[in-house]
Every structure is written in structure tokens, then in C-alpha cells.
Scaffold this motif. Structure first.
Motif, short mmCIF file in Angstrom:
data_model
loop_
_atom_site.label_atom_id
_atom_site.label_comp_id
_atom_site.label_asym_id
_atom_site.label_seq_id
_atom_site.Cartn_x
_atom_site.Cartn_y
_atom_site.Cartn_z
N TYR A 31 7.47 1.96 -8.76
CA TYR A 31 7.29 0.75 -7.92
C TYR A 31 7.09 -0.38 -8.66
N ARG A 32 7.69 -1.50 -8.42
CA ARG A 32 7.42 -2.88 -8.77
C ARG A 32 6.84 -3.76 -7.93
N GLY A 33 5.80 -4.35 -8.10
CA GLY A 33 5.14 -5.36 -7.11
C GLY A 33 4.07 -5.92 -7.97
N VAL B 11 -3.46 -10.29 -19.46
CA VAL B 11 -2.12 -10.13 -18.74
C VAL B 11 -1.52 -11.66 -18.86
N ILE B 12 -2.40 -12.67 -18.35
CA ILE B 12 -1.75 -14.04 -18.15
C ILE B 12 -2.65 -14.78 -19.57
N GLY C 87 3.55 -5.83 -11.77
CA GLY C 87 3.11 -4.63 -12.46
C GLY C 87 4.13 -3.54 -11.97
N PHE C 88 3.84 -2.45 -12.74
CA PHE C 88 4.74 -1.24 -12.10
C PHE C 88 3.94 -0.14 -12.03
N VAL C 89 4.07 0.70 -10.99
CA VAL C 89 3.25 1.81 -10.52
C VAL C 89 3.98 3.09 -10.74
N ASP C 90 3.53 4.29 -11.32
CA ASP C 90 3.94 5.55 -11.56
C ASP C 90 2.73 6.66 -11.35
N ARG C 91 2.87 7.83 -11.91
CA ARG C 91 1.87 8.64 -11.75
C ARG C 91 0.78 8.44 -12.79
N PHE C 92 1.07 7.35 -13.63
CA PHE C 92 0.03 7.17 -14.52
C PHE C 92 -1.05 5.91 -13.99
N GLY C 93 -0.51 5.47 -13.20
CA GLY C 93 -1.17 4.31 -12.64
C GLY C 93 -0.65 2.94 -12.44
N ILE C 94 -1.26 1.92 -12.34
CA ILE C 94 -0.77 0.57 -12.24
C ILE C 94 -0.59 -0.14 -13.51
N ASN C 95 0.39 -0.43 -13.95
CA ASN C 95 0.94 -0.88 -15.38
C ASN C 95 1.23 -2.48 -15.19
N MET C 96 0.41 -3.41 -15.74
CA MET C 96 0.85 -4.82 -15.69
C MET C 96 1.67 -5.31 -16.64
N ALA D 295 0.66 -1.18 0.08
CA ALA D 295 0.03 -0.06 0.14
C ALA D 295 0.86 1.33 0.10
N SER D 296 1.80 1.40 0.96
CA SER D 296 2.52 2.69 0.85
C SER D 296 3.34 3.01 -0.15
N HIS D 297 3.87 1.77 -0.89
CA HIS D 297 4.62 1.96 -1.93
C HIS D 297 3.93 2.15 -3.35
N ILE D 298 2.75 1.83 -3.11
CA ILE D 298 1.78 2.27 -4.41
C ILE D 298 1.62 3.68 -4.22
N LEU D 299 1.19 4.21 -3.17
CA LEU D 299 0.45 5.53 -3.06
C LEU D 299 1.88 6.29 -3.21
N GLU D 300 3.13 5.85 -2.76
CA GLU D 300 4.43 6.87 -3.02
C GLU D 300 4.49 6.96 -4.59
N ALA D 301 4.17 5.75 -5.39
CA ALA D 301 4.50 5.89 -6.82
C ALA D 301 3.45 6.76 -7.40
#
Length: 488
Positions: free
Chosen positions: A335-337, A346-347, A360-369, A322-328
Motif C-alpha cells: 500500500y502506498r500512502g 526523509v525531507i 511511504g509504502f507499507v508491506d509486511r516489513f512495516g512502513i517504508n518512507m 488505517a484499513s489499508h495499512i493493516l491489510e499491507a
């Protein structure tokens, strides 16, 4: 930065404290607001006092509010975190107790199997209420972070029927990676790079590299079998590794109840589990652990409050997502999680509508799987069996369809390995009647279920399970903690 985070089920005291301190490890987040909400004023009061003590001790401008009015807590929230247990320990006890009468021995019972399916029936109407309030009063496009089990069912309902931007979060992948790094002799889990993919609690380490060097099946098996602790605690997981060729994220106890092979007979259960801790397969282990933890917290609350006076140490920030997603999202630090989202390609060899857990990777554009992952065939087959159960369970919960609910339970891998259709039909009737207070969508089905139960000839048994332990008293817990401290 200034924004609002609402935590539903904040009375989950230990977990709420962890999320709170993790988030405050992000320097930019000191001036945010946490709005706590729970149906228990008692639990809310305890957690608010702890969080207020943390804020005071660290001289932070962070604001903490608490209310039993969920809609008020959600007003203006940018992020909503759920860690609810609908029905509490009372309903959870029925998730374990009633299936045992029909020969179904669960360790956890919160994901699939009989207990997990009924847990989903209790949760899904409440999840949809959360989503309705989020759409009505939270920030536009607020993100819903679901930590509550059954993860896939809850997330499926929130996305498909709640129409809220939702991600499901779990820590099984991180814990499995830590184990693998340890058995391979890594100095730090960071030396291990991996691709882990599947569905929640049935996620598979399909690619492993230690300091860039590929790790194969044989090396991993040898490393686990040579480990003095895991070779005993994870016998079932190691057996699955040998047969499937890849390691599962989930603990011995969790994994055992998602498969049809290891808990179908009492002698088989004791062969594959380890009783050194609940998580390795003990009958009703998590129920016992949860009960003891709640009793311990209530009794030792002054110690928890005192511990909250210590400074926050960013070095001790946990690996909860959670904290890492919000930070990204807020700072654009990538953040990769591993996240629970709708599959949508995806699969490649799992159904498109399923809730999958994958990188997936998270940045200011959201969660990108990371898309285009193909699971080994045995892993996909096992996941698909559970996905079919999850889909029927979600649809049954939405419609209040007791016939579809029975079919979902019938198709569960472990239930099907143990019980006859007649036993399943009666067991579901019994569970719905016992839990009617938390199952409003089945209100019309309860009278007929009671009538069927009064006439049933299906035999049951009073059985504690193959490996049940009693809940320990506070005095026993104190003595055990003292002995561990002395030994350590």
C-alpha cells in the motif's frame, strides 16, 4: 487471521463506524476482535449497538467488546487506534472563545495557533498514558495509529516520549488530490499521480502527473480559477498556489490559520474565506459543525442504527489509511500512502526531529518512507515556522512549563501577526485557568496564573469573530437536509 484492534475514543461514533467497516472490507479480517474504549459509557453503548448490528447483518464472526477500562481494552491488542478529543466540545469551545477576546480568529483551532497548542497540552499527557498501557499490556511491538489532532504534536510525543511504534494518519492529502483531479478533468482520481510532502495540514503537492503528463503551476492555476465552485471556495489556497507555485493539501479554512497573512484583520478574513460551508474559513466553523453533528446523531440515532443493517460494500471502502495499512502489514499486499512519522532524513530541508507527512509504502516489513525529498524553499520556511511552535509546545506539555508554553504561543505565525506579548501572556494564563481540569501538568502553575489575571490591565473585547454563525437547531438541520434532497 485473528488479532485484536483497540479503538480509544471509540465514542467518535461516525468515524469509528467508518474505520470498522473499512477494516472488515479486507476478506482476511472477518475473524478479528475490536475492543472499544471511551470515557463515556453513553457513547460506547451507542457505537457498540451500531457495530453489533453490522456484524449481525453481515453474518460475521467478528467480535466487538466495549469498556471504559482502557487498559482492559488494550490487553493483547496488535493495533491501537486513537481518535480522542480530550476535553470534548467544552474545552474546544474555550480554544475558540478565549483567543477571540485577544483578536485571534480561528476557523478550526486544532493543529497550531492558540487553540491547537492548548489542545496539544490537553492531549499529550493522555497520549503518554496510552503509550504506557500499550507497552505494558498490548502485544509486543504493537502499532499505535493516531488519528487525533493536533496530529504532529501527538505523534511527536508518542514517538519521542511514549516510546511506542506510532504513525499519524490524516486524510487531507487524499482530499486535495481529489480536488486536483477534478479541476484537471480526470475521470477518476486514480489518473492523478503525485508526490505530496511537508507536515500535517501543511503538505504540498510538489509533483503532479495526470495520466503520465506533468502538470505545471500555470495549468493548475488556470484549472482552479475556471472551476465554478473551487474558484470561490478556495480563494486563499489559490492565492498561495500562485505565490508558492504548489498547491496545499489543506482546506481554505485550515490553511488560513497556519499562516500570518490572511486572518490578521477582520476585513482580510472576509475577503479570503467563503461561507458556503464551515471548512472554507468560517470563524469557529469546525466547533459549530462538531456541535451540530453531535446533536444530530443523538436525535437521529434510530436512523443510524437502522442504516447499520445494510450489507458492507467493499466498493465503498474509504480512502482512510488505517484499513489499508493493516491489510499491507498482515497480507503483504503493498500500500502506498502519506504518513506522519519522525523525519530522520526523509525531507532534506526540514529538521530531523520534526514529525513530517510524506509518501511511504507499507508491506509486511512495516512502513517504508520515500527518503531524500526536498521541498520548495517557501514551503520549507512555512513548515519550519510551525515545527518550531510544535517542538516548544510538546516540550512545554511534557514539563508543565507555562513559560515555555507562552513562548510557543507567542511564536505561532497567526498569533504573532495579531497579538502583543502582553496579550499572549494573559491569554495563555486565561486558557490554562479555564482548562485546568484537563491540564494536570500545570496544576502548580494555576494559582499564580489566577493571581496575575486578577491584577491584569490588558484590555480584551467580547468579539464573535469576523464570520461567526450560530449553531443550528435540529429543526433547521432537518429543513436544510430536506431542501438539499429535494433540489438533488
Amino acid at each position: 487471521m485473528s488479532f485484536k484492534i483497540a479503538i480509544i475514543g471509540a465514542g467518535s461514533v461516525g468515524f469509528t463506524k467508518k474505520l470498522f467497516t473499512d477494516i472488515l472490507c479486507v476478506p482476511e479480517f472477518k475473524d478479528i476482535e475490536f475492543a472499544l474504549t471511551d470515557i463515556s459509557e453513553h457513547n460506547l453503548g451507542m457505537i457498540k449497538a451500531i457495530l453489533d448490528r453490522i456484524v449481525e447483518a453481515n453474518k460475521l464472526p467478528t467480535r466487538v467488546t466495549a469498556t471504559t477500562d482502557r487498559r482492559k481494552a488494550l490487553e493483547g491488542a496488535r493495533y491501537v487506534i486513537s481518535c480522542v478529543r480530550v476535553g470534548g466540545l467544552e474545552a474546544y469551545a474555550d480554544d475558540i472563545r478565549i483567543p477571540l477576546k485577544y483578536g485571534i480568529d480561528q476557523c478550526v483551532g486544532d493543529t497550531i495557533c492558540a487553540g491547537g497548542i492548548l489542545y496539544g497540552q490537553r492531549n499529550i499527557p493522555v497520549i503518554l498514558d496510552f503509550c504506557k498501557d500499550i507497552r505494558a499490556v498490548a502485544e509486543t511491538d504493537a502499532k499505535f495509529l493516531n488519528y487525533a489532532n493536533p496530529m504532529a504534536m501527538n505523534t511527536w510525543a508518542a514517538i519521542e516520549y511514549g516510546k511506542v511504534d506510532t504513525v499519524g494518519l490524516c486524510h487531507g492529502v487524499q482530499h486535495g488530490a481529489e480536488q486536483i483531479a477534478e479541476v484537471l478533468g480526470a475521470k477518476s482520481p486514480k489518473e492523478l499521480d503525485y508526490v505530496c510532502s511537508g507536515i500535517n495540514h501543511q503538505t504540498w503537492f510538489i509533483e503532479l502527473r495526470l495520466n503520465g503528463r506533468p502538470i505545471g503551476k500555470d495549468e493548475l492555476i488556470a484549472a482552479f480559477e475556471a472551476h465554478p465552485v473551487y474558484s470561490k471556495q478556495e480563494k486563499l489556497r489559490i492565492d498561495v498556489l500562485k505565490r508558492f507555485g504548489v498547491y496545499s493539501t489543506e482546506s481554505n479554512g485550515h490553511l488560513s490559520e497556519y499562516l500570518p497573512w490572511y486572518r490578521k484583520r477582520p476585513d482580510e478574513i472576509t475577503r479570503w474565506i467563503d461561507m458556503s460551508d464551515w471548512i472554507h474559513g468560517e470563524t469557529g466553523g469546525y466547533l459549530r459543525y462538531s456541535t451540530e453533528t453531535r446533536n444530530w446523531f443523538e436525535t437521529e440515532y434510530p436512523q443510524f442504527l437502522e442504516a447499520a443493517s445494510k450489507p458492507i460494500d467493499p466498493a465503498k471502502r474509504s480512502n482512510e489509511h488505517a484499513s489499508h495499512i493493516l491489510e499491507a502489514l498482515e497480507t503483504n499486499r503493498v500500500y502506498r500512502g502519506h504518513f506522519n512519522v519522525k523525519n530522520n532524513g526523509v525531507i532534506t530541508n526540514l529538521p530531523q526531529d520534526a514529525i513530517i507527512e510524506s509518501p511511504g509504502f507499507v508491506d509486511r516489513f512495516g512502513i517504508n518512507m520515500a527518503a531524500g525529498i526536498t521541498l520548495p524553499e517557501a514551503c520549507a520556511a512555512t513548515c519550519i515556522s510551525s515545527i518550531n511552535v510544535q517542538r516548544m509546545s510538546v516540550h512545554a506539555a511534557i514539563a508543565g512549563d507555562i513559560d515555555l508554553l507562552k513562548l510557543a504561543v507567542l511564536h505561532d505565525p497567526l498569533v504573532g501577526a495579531v497579538s502583543t506579548p502582553e496579550e499572549v501572556w494573559q491569554m495563555v494564563d486565561e486558557m490554562v485557568v479555564a482548562q485546568a481540569a484537563w491540564l494536570p501538568q500545570y496544576a502548580n502553575a494555576v494559582p499564580a496564573a489566577k493571581e496575575r489575571l486578577s491584577k491584569s490591565r490588558v484590555k480584551t473585547r467580547e468579539w464573535a469573530g469576523a464570520a461567526r454563525r450560530s449553531v443550528r437547531s435540529i429543526e433547521e438541520l432537518r429543513a436544510e437536509k430536506a431542501a438539499l434532497k429535494q433540489a438533488g
